[in-house]
Design an enzyme around this catalytic site. Structure first.
Site, PDB file in Angstrom:
ATOM      1  N   ARG A  98      -5.835   7.533 -15.830  1.00  0.00           N
ATOM      2  CA  ARG A  98      -5.096   7.381 -14.573  1.00  0.00           C
ATOM      3  C   ARG A  98      -4.878   8.727 -13.919  1.00  0.00           C
ATOM      4  O   ARG A  98      -4.402   9.661 -14.554  1.00  0.00           O
ATOM      5  CB  ARG A  98      -3.739   6.704 -14.834  1.00  0.00           C
ATOM      6  CG  ARG A  98      -2.785   6.682 -13.630  1.00  0.00           C
ATOM      7  CD  ARG A  98      -3.070   5.532 -12.712  1.00  0.00           C
ATOM      8  NE  ARG A  98      -2.294   5.553 -11.496  1.00  0.00           N
ATOM      9  CZ  ARG A  98      -1.265   4.752 -11.230  1.00  0.00           C
ATOM     10  NH1 ARG A  98      -0.859   3.873 -12.124  1.00  0.00           N
ATOM     11  NH2 ARG A  98      -0.648   4.817 -10.083  1.00  0.00           N
ATOM     12  N   ARG A 107      -6.777   2.375  -8.534  1.00  0.00           N
ATOM     13  CA  ARG A 107      -6.423   3.055  -9.772  1.00  0.00           C
ATOM     14  C   ARG A 107      -7.135   2.455 -10.972  1.00  0.00           C
ATOM     15  O   ARG A 107      -7.440   1.269 -10.978  1.00  0.00           O
ATOM     16  CB  ARG A 107      -4.926   3.009 -10.001  1.00  0.00           C
ATOM     17  CG  ARG A 107      -4.436   1.585 -10.222  1.00  0.00           C
ATOM     18  CD  ARG A 107      -3.023   1.381  -9.842  1.00  0.00           C
ATOM     19  NE  ARG A 107      -2.907   1.649  -8.427  1.00  0.00           N
ATOM     20  CZ  ARG A 107      -1.824   1.444  -7.716  1.00  0.00           C
ATOM     21  NH1 ARG A 107      -0.766   0.985  -8.278  1.00  0.00           N
ATOM     22  NH2 ARG A 107      -1.789   1.693  -6.442  1.00  0.00           N
ATOM     23  N   ASP A 110      -2.628   0.742 -14.277  1.00  0.00           N
ATOM     24  CA  ASP A 110      -1.234   0.788 -13.861  1.00  0.00           C
ATOM     25  C   ASP A 110      -0.454  -0.025 -14.883  1.00  0.00           C
ATOM     26  O   ASP A 110      -0.750  -1.205 -15.095  1.00  0.00           O
ATOM     27  CB  ASP A 110      -1.088   0.182 -12.459  1.00  0.00           C
ATOM     28  CG  ASP A 110       0.264   0.431 -11.844  1.00  0.00           C
ATOM     29  OD1 ASP A 110       0.981   1.336 -12.285  1.00  0.00           O
ATOM     30  OD2 ASP A 110       0.616  -0.302 -10.892  1.00  0.00           O
ATOM     31  N   ASP A 112       3.351  -1.092 -15.691  1.00  0.00           N
ATOM     32  CA  ASP A 112       4.704  -1.120 -15.150  1.00  0.00           C
ATOM     33  C   ASP A 112       5.652  -1.810 -16.115  1.00  0.00           C
ATOM     34  O   ASP A 112       5.370  -2.920 -16.593  1.00  0.00           O
ATOM     35  CB  ASP A 112       4.745  -1.886 -13.820  1.00  0.00           C
ATOM     36  CG  ASP A 112       4.123  -1.120 -12.675  1.00  0.00           C
ATOM     37  OD1 ASP A 112       4.120   0.124 -12.719  1.00  0.00           O
ATOM     38  OD2 ASP A 112       3.645  -1.761 -11.727  1.00  0.00           O
TER      39      ASP A 112
END
Length: 176
Positions: A98, A107, A110, A112
């Site tokens: 990343r 990207r 990711d 989260d």
């Protein structure tokens, strides 16, 4: 949370939820392969997976001309606090290629932190539950798939209810 996830209210109240997304394969050949590689590393970094969703697809956002996204959700066991889990996820993103640039840019990966049990936090660099997850079908859809009765700590609504009302990435759908 115990190593066996029962999807009962007590387990759901302790659920540590991580959303995964990718629209650039990097060195992995496909976004799905990259996401699988990320999941394979979760136990190595102290986040054993209790349950995971299928991969979902959705158009790029906000530039719909970009590569299509792949997304999913995992319920993990965490023995460290929320800030430590977030730091672990950020290190894993870096290890998987990343590179951060502008907001909402394509990207490789990711990761989260969506929720950490029933905790509500508003700290520098971390808001729990994730402040926009409930609006996103690519998060609520996979979450409803594996934990439909999970309740949002602030809103009190189930993942199934939030999935039905999501207004971002309404084209998101599971990959068979």
């Amino acid at each position: 949370m115990s190593a066996t996830f029962q999807n009962d209210p007590a387990d759901l109240d302790r659920a540590v939820i991580v959303a995964l997304g990718s629209n650039l394969a990097g060195d992995y050949g496909s976004s799905e392969a990259l996401l699988e590689a990320a999941l394979a590393r979760f136990p190595e970094v102290g986040l054993p997976i209790l349950k995971r969703s299928r991969w979902w697809r959705s158009a790029a956002w906000p530039d719909r001309q970009g590569p299509e996204y792949r997304n999913g959700v995992a319920l993990v066991e965490a023995h460290a606090g929320p800030q430590a889990v977030l730091a672990c996820l950020l290190r894993l993103e870096t290890a998987l290629g990343r590179e951060r640039s502008e907001r909402n840019a394509p990207r490789t990966i990711d990761l989260d932190l969506i929720a950490y049990g029933r905790q509500i936090l508003d700290e520098a660099g971390l808001t729990l539950p994730h402040p926009r997850a409930h609006e996103r079908l690519f998060v609520m859809g996979p979450l409803a798939e594996i934990a439909p009765d999970w309740r949002h700590p602030r809103l009190g609504r189930t993942a199934s209810d939030l999935m039905a009302e999501a207004r971002v990435a309404v084209d998101a759908s599971p990959i068979p």
